[in-house]
Structure formats: structure tokens, C-alpha cells
Design a protein around this motif. Sequence first.
Motif, PDB file in Angstrom:
ATOM      1  N   TYR A 139      37.181  27.819  36.744  1.00 41.70           N
ATOM      2  CA  TYR A 139      36.047  26.919  36.932  1.00 41.70           C
ATOM      3  C   TYR A 139      35.414  26.656  35.572  1.00 41.70           C
ATOM      4  O   TYR A 139      34.899  27.579  34.940  1.00 41.70           O
ATOM      5  CB  TYR A 139      35.040  27.547  37.893  1.00 41.70           C
ATOM      6  N   ASN A 148      33.515  33.417  36.773  1.00 35.96           N
ATOM      7  CA  ASN A 148      34.817  33.039  37.303  1.00 35.96           C
ATOM      8  C   ASN A 148      35.424  34.192  38.087  1.00 35.96           C
ATOM      9  O   ASN A 148      35.922  34.012  39.195  1.00 35.96           O
ATOM     10  CB  ASN A 148      35.759  32.673  36.153  1.00 35.96           C
ATOM     11  N   PHE A 176      33.361  35.072  41.380  1.00 33.46           N
ATOM     12  CA  PHE A 176      33.048  34.025  42.361  1.00 33.46           C
ATOM     13  C   PHE A 176      33.494  34.408  43.770  1.00 33.46           C
ATOM     14  O   PHE A 176      32.719  34.296  44.732  1.00 33.46           O
ATOM     15  CB  PHE A 176      33.694  32.706  41.925  1.00 33.46           C
ATOM     16  N   ALA A 177      34.725  34.879  43.876  1.00 36.17           N
ATOM     17  CA  ALA A 177      35.241  35.224  45.212  1.00 36.17           C
ATOM     18  C   ALA A 177      34.432  36.368  45.818  1.00 36.17           C
ATOM     19  O   ALA A 177      34.148  36.384  47.020  1.00 36.17           O
ATOM     20  CB  ALA A 177      36.709  35.612  45.125  1.00 36.17           C
ATOM     21  N   LYS A 202      31.326  37.044  45.201  1.00 34.18           N
ATOM     22  CA  LYS A 202      30.033  36.489  45.573  1.00 34.18           C
ATOM     23  C   LYS A 202      30.135  35.814  46.940  1.00 34.18           C
ATOM     24  O   LYS A 202      29.287  36.002  47.806  1.00 34.18           O
ATOM     25  CB  LYS A 202      29.627  35.479  44.502  1.00 34.18           C
ATOM     26  N   LEU A 203      31.206  35.054  47.126  1.00 34.07           N
ATOM     27  CA  LEU A 203      31.397  34.374  48.406  1.00 34.07           C
ATOM     28  C   LEU A 203      31.599  35.382  49.534  1.00 34.07           C
ATOM     29  O   LEU A 203      31.229  35.128  50.674  1.00 34.07           O
ATOM     30  CB  LEU A 203      32.605  33.441  48.346  1.00 34.07           C
ATOM     31  N   ARG A 220      40.700  37.222  37.862  1.00 35.82           N
ATOM     32  CA  ARG A 220      40.094  36.646  39.046  1.00 35.82           C
ATOM     33  C   ARG A 220      40.859  37.109  40.293  1.00 35.82           C
ATOM     34  O   ARG A 220      40.274  37.279  41.357  1.00 35.82           O
ATOM     35  CB  ARG A 220      40.134  35.127  38.922  1.00 35.82           C
ATOM     36  N   ARG A 224      39.572  41.002  43.285  1.00 35.71           N
ATOM     37  CA  ARG A 224      39.403  40.869  44.735  1.00 35.71           C
ATOM     38  C   ARG A 224      40.111  41.963  45.492  1.00 35.71           C
ATOM     39  O   ARG A 224      39.860  42.154  46.684  1.00 35.71           O
ATOM     40  CB  ARG A 224      39.925  39.505  45.182  1.00 35.71           C
TER      41      ARG A 224
END
Lengths: 302, 365
Positions: free
Chosen positions: B89, B97, B100-101, B103-104, B148, B152
Motif C-alpha cells: 500500500y 503495511n 494492516f491485516a 488491524k482488520l 506482510r 499474519r
Amino acid sequence: MATLAPPVPDAGRSPSPAAPATRRRHRGGSKAGKPGPVTYTLLTLVALVSIFPLYWTLVAGSHTNAEIAATPPPFLPNASLFDNFQAALEQAPIGKAILNSVLVAGSITVGTVLFCTLAGFAFAKLQFRGKGVLLGLVIGTMMVPTQLAVIPLFMMIAELQWVNQLQAVILPTLVSAFGVFFMRQYLISALPNELLEAGRVDGASTFRIFWSIVVPVARPAMAVLAMLTFLTAWNEFFWPLIALTTANPTVQVALAGLGSGYVPQRSVIMAGTLLGTLPVLIVFTILGKQIVGGIMQGAVKG
Amino acid sequence: MATVSFQQASRIYPKAERPAVDALDLEIADGEFLVLVGPSGCGKSTSLRMLAGLEEVDTGSIVIGDRDVTDSPPKERDIAMVFQNYALYPHMTVEENMGFALKLAGISKDERATRVREAAKILDLEPYLARRPKALSGGQRQRVAMGRAIVRNPQVFLMDEPLSNLDAKLRVQTRTQIAALQRRLGTTTVYVTHDQVEAMTMGDRVAVLKDGVLQQCDTPGELYDRPANVFVAGFIGSPAMNLVTGDAVDGGVQVGNAVLPVPREQLTRAAASNGKVTVGFRPEAVRLAGPGEGLPVRVDVVEQLGSDAFLYTSLADAPDDVLHSADLVVRTEPRSAVTTGQQLWLSTDRGAVHVFDAQTQQRVD
Ligand SMILES: Nc1ncnc2c1ncn2[C@@H]1O[C@H](COP(=O)(O)OP(=O)(O)OP(=O)(O)O)[C@@H](O)[C@H]1O
Ligand SMILES: [Mg+2]
């Protein structure tokens, strides 16, 4: 009729502003693309020509009618400006008009940028049934002249009892076909599909993708659209004149009522115009930086 | 961690005449590093995107762990993907970056920071956490894309040619790092590449695709030693295996005026369809024979690599239609005295000859 603008990145990279510099370079005048005196002279001339009407407004607004009409005309502003301001403010509710215009143009700008970005994103990157037909329809509406819509629109407004209320000028222009098309063109080229796919794999909903990925990428185009929309809305005269009265006017409607008499008081009109133009100048100064920044960023990233 | 299985999965793009991926059957074990390899346009990316949920599955199904995910959107599959162009991003910092996942997924700010920092440490990205992707080198961007994915801690990693934008040296270096990282994390990984060296060095198993059809899925060694058909034989290995097609005759295959010896039983079965047999032998399985023995060839090019040398030769007396490819490649000692234009005789190592039915292209043992 609005012509279809090319997508913004191309506009940003279009060579026209740099053309004089390039030509000089080919003549071997200056080193490594540094603009020479010819460029500066040309730019200065263009700048002077563009700024002159505004300056003349200031000069004319700060003299009496008789002084403007004299030969040679005055070339410097003087202190009567404030008297003329006062006269203008007495003759028309300019303060209220500016507030109204800020409200109207502001709401229209926010609405247009938001809805056009949403729709532009959908047309550019989402797959849905009837996409082609819908886009055709949207573009088709650009070919219908506004004058054609005035009577039915006025009947609707009257039906809703919105005459002389601000929503009568705000609501009909909250989205524009041009804006939708403009945002679509920009997003098609500026937003890679992988970015959206990365978002989806990361677990974002389409709405989240819009806020967190599309909007930041679309910002330069949104700023351009915001500026164009604000200017158009601020300068809009025809529809506000019909929908509003001089008791609750926008700036343009209020200015129309200025200095009217047997002999038009040009200096008062000019002073009022100056007052009505200032907010636009301020908005441009703020957004202008953003726009240039956005275009530069896009070009460098390349 | 999870197993992955493709069950007769096909993808037919709208308006395409033939499927981009055709009835793919693939079982990937828990923690396995599986490489999908094949020439451009063979459907590698499409297969991977089907597994990611970015591409529809037209027939068949896809299972991750014990869950049929055929119709699930990407976010319900618990997979992480590394894209070829990284797809970072642009407006977020490296830290954002990578986070982000998380955070979601609603993970708290503190834990997010810890996990991002951990991943950054593994990938040597700590000094760059506050930078935007624009201000990073290609190799650093690649590592952010990896980061990234690993923060996760997903069930499966998907990687689509993640090294193709790096220069040759960095690619080799990163190749080993990714393989080591995957072993350490033990996360099931599907890795797409068109580079067979990457495939052979990184994969626990390698699946070779051609025109959307799975040709063979096996360990790198098995793929090299026992290619299932002519395509795999020619695709795996560099320089490629020498493949020669000729009529089956008594004792072997007729190549020009010479006969390449092939065991009788294999020869009969390979010649069963139309009497023609394709024989393959790798450059390193060829020996220089004495004058008058074996295949007579003329040396066209000598390629000195330092550690060894390759001779690119053509049959000295062959009619044009005999050869599958015009050249026979031979590996020899480096700095051998062979020169261009010289005539040589070649023989093949016993047992190192691969035999294929020329009609069906399938291997015959
Ligand atoms: N969106 C699409 N629409 C139609 N056809 C497509 C689409 N994407 C890919 N294809 C076709 O599907 C086939 C497989 O494409 P795919 O991208 O999976 O190939 P690949 O193996 O990843 O190739 P490469 O190594 O070049 O990336 C190709 O023939 C391609 O033309
Ligand atoms: Mg691909």
C-alpha cells in the motif's frame, strides 16, 4: 458542454508547461533542463495577463465611479476601497450571501467528490451486471443541457416547498456525470488491481478497501475534482437565481443586485465582486498545493 | 497450518475456448513447500488465485485443512499472499503495511506492534519500519511483502513469482532465505515460478503444469530422474535433456546412421503406438566414445563455464527430420581440448536413457 477530460496522470505529465524550456535546451542555450530567461519572461507575461483582471477589480473597487471613468484611469488602489465595501454590504446581504455560498459550494463539493469517487471506483474496478449500460447512461446525461431540466426541477422544488431554501440549490448537484467519469478514468490507470486483491486477501471488505486503499490513491484526482466543483458551484448563477431570492441569496445572486440604479455604480459592484471572490482565492491557495503535490507524486513514482 | 487440496478444480475464463486450469488434482501436505512451475501462460497464477479466492472455481473444489473453501471469499480462507509486484500500500509505512491485516482482524495495537516488530526482526526490516514503500529498494520491498504475509501467521502462504523483480544475485540469495524461513515457520506454502532452478532448489515437491494440465508432481530428484513425459523431461534441467525421436529397430532407436541402444522390453512397449520412440539423455549422461563408436556428431559451439564445459553439437550425418531438437548437448570436463567444428562420437551411460512413446509422449520403464 464539458469535453471529456483525459485521466489526470497524463494531464500531469503533459509536456505543455515545460515546452519552452525544452525548446531552449535544444538550442543549446542553458544546461541540463534549467529554464532560461526566455522561459521566465514568458511565464511572467502569462502571470501578469492572468492576474490583471483581479488587480483591476481591486483598483476599480477602490475608486469612485468618476475616478474610474477618467483618462488616464487610475493604476493604484487607494483607501476608498473600504467605503465601497461598506456601500456594497449595505446594498446587498453580502455577508449572508458568502455564508450561503460557502455552505452551498462546500456541501456540493463534499457530496460530489464523495459520490463521484464511489461511483468512479465501482465503474473502474468492480464487476457487476449492467456496468457498461450504466456507464453509458451516466455519460449520456452529460449531453442533456441544464436549461432543459430547469422547468421540471423547479416544479419539483416547488412541490417540496423548497423555494428560497439552500437545499434547492445543493441537492440537484450533489453528483456530476463528469466527476464520475473523471474519477473512473483516474482510478483505472492509477489503482493497480493487485492492490485491491492484496486488500481482499488481508481481509478487508469492499467498503474498507474503498476507505483505506482507494481514497488515499485517488487523493490527487479528488483534489482536482474538489477544486473544479467548488469553483463551478461558487460561480453558478442561473439556477440559484431561479431557486433563491435576494433575501436569501448566494454570492452571485447577491452581486446581481448590487449597484443597480440609473447609472450602475461600477466601483461598488467591483468592491462586492472582490468580497465575493476572496473565499475562492483562499480555497485555491489551500488546495492548489495539494494538487501540485499529488501530480508530482504520481509522476515521480512512475 | 493446514493441508491444501485441489479436487478436479477447473477455471474457464469467460469467452476462452479452453480452461486456463483443467481438472487440477493436487494434494499438498501440512507444512509442505510446493512449487508450481511451467512455461508462461500455463495456468500457474490462475491456480494460485483460485486457491486465494481471487478467481472463481468453475468446476471441482478446493479444500484447506478440512474446510471446503471453494465458494469462500479470500478473507475467510486464512491465507496470505505475496504478489509479483509486491502490491504494497503506497500510502502506508512499512509498519502499517505489515500491520494492516492484523488491524482488520481486530488485534490490539500493542500486540500488532509486537508481531510486526518480530517479523521485521526476522526479515532485517527494523530500520525501515517508518518508511513508505517508495523509499525502499526492490529487495527491501520484497521483504516487506514477505513480512506482510508472515505477521499474519496464516494457514497457507501463496507466492506468485515473488523474486522475479530482483536482480540475479539477490534472487539467489533471497531464494535460500525464503526456503529457510518457510522451514522455520513450517507453514504450508504454494509457490509459483517459471524458473525451474527456483523450483528445484526450493520445493519439497514440484508440480509441473502445461496448458492448464498437471503433468507431474514429485520431489525435485524424482522429477529429474524419472520425468513422466517428454514435456517434463525437456522442461526440467538446464541445459535441457537431449531428446531424439526415431524408428524402433533391432536393439535400439535409429538415429541417423547410428543406433542408440535401448533395452528390448522398453523398446517394444514404447514403439507399440506407431513404431517411433523418443529417447532422452541428459548432457551429463553422455560420454565421448572412440572414433566410429556411437553417435557421430560435429561440435558447433563450446561453452566454457569454469566448473564444467558444454558442447553444443549436431548429428554429423542426420537427415533433418530425425532430430527433435537440432542440438545434442554434452557436458565435459572444463578446459577440454575440444574445438568448434571437430567431429566426435558420443555414447550414453547405461541406465541413464529415458524412453518415451513418441505417440503418447509418456514415459516407458
Ligand atoms: N483475466 C483473464 N481473462 C481471460 N484469460 C485469462 C485471464 N487471466 C489469464 N488468462 C489466460 O489464462 C491462461 C493462464 O494464465 P496464467 O496467468 O495463470 O498463466 P501463468 O502460468 O501465471 O503465466 P506467467 O508465467 O506468464 O505468469 C493464459 O492463457 C492467459 O491468457
Ligand atoms: Mg503468472
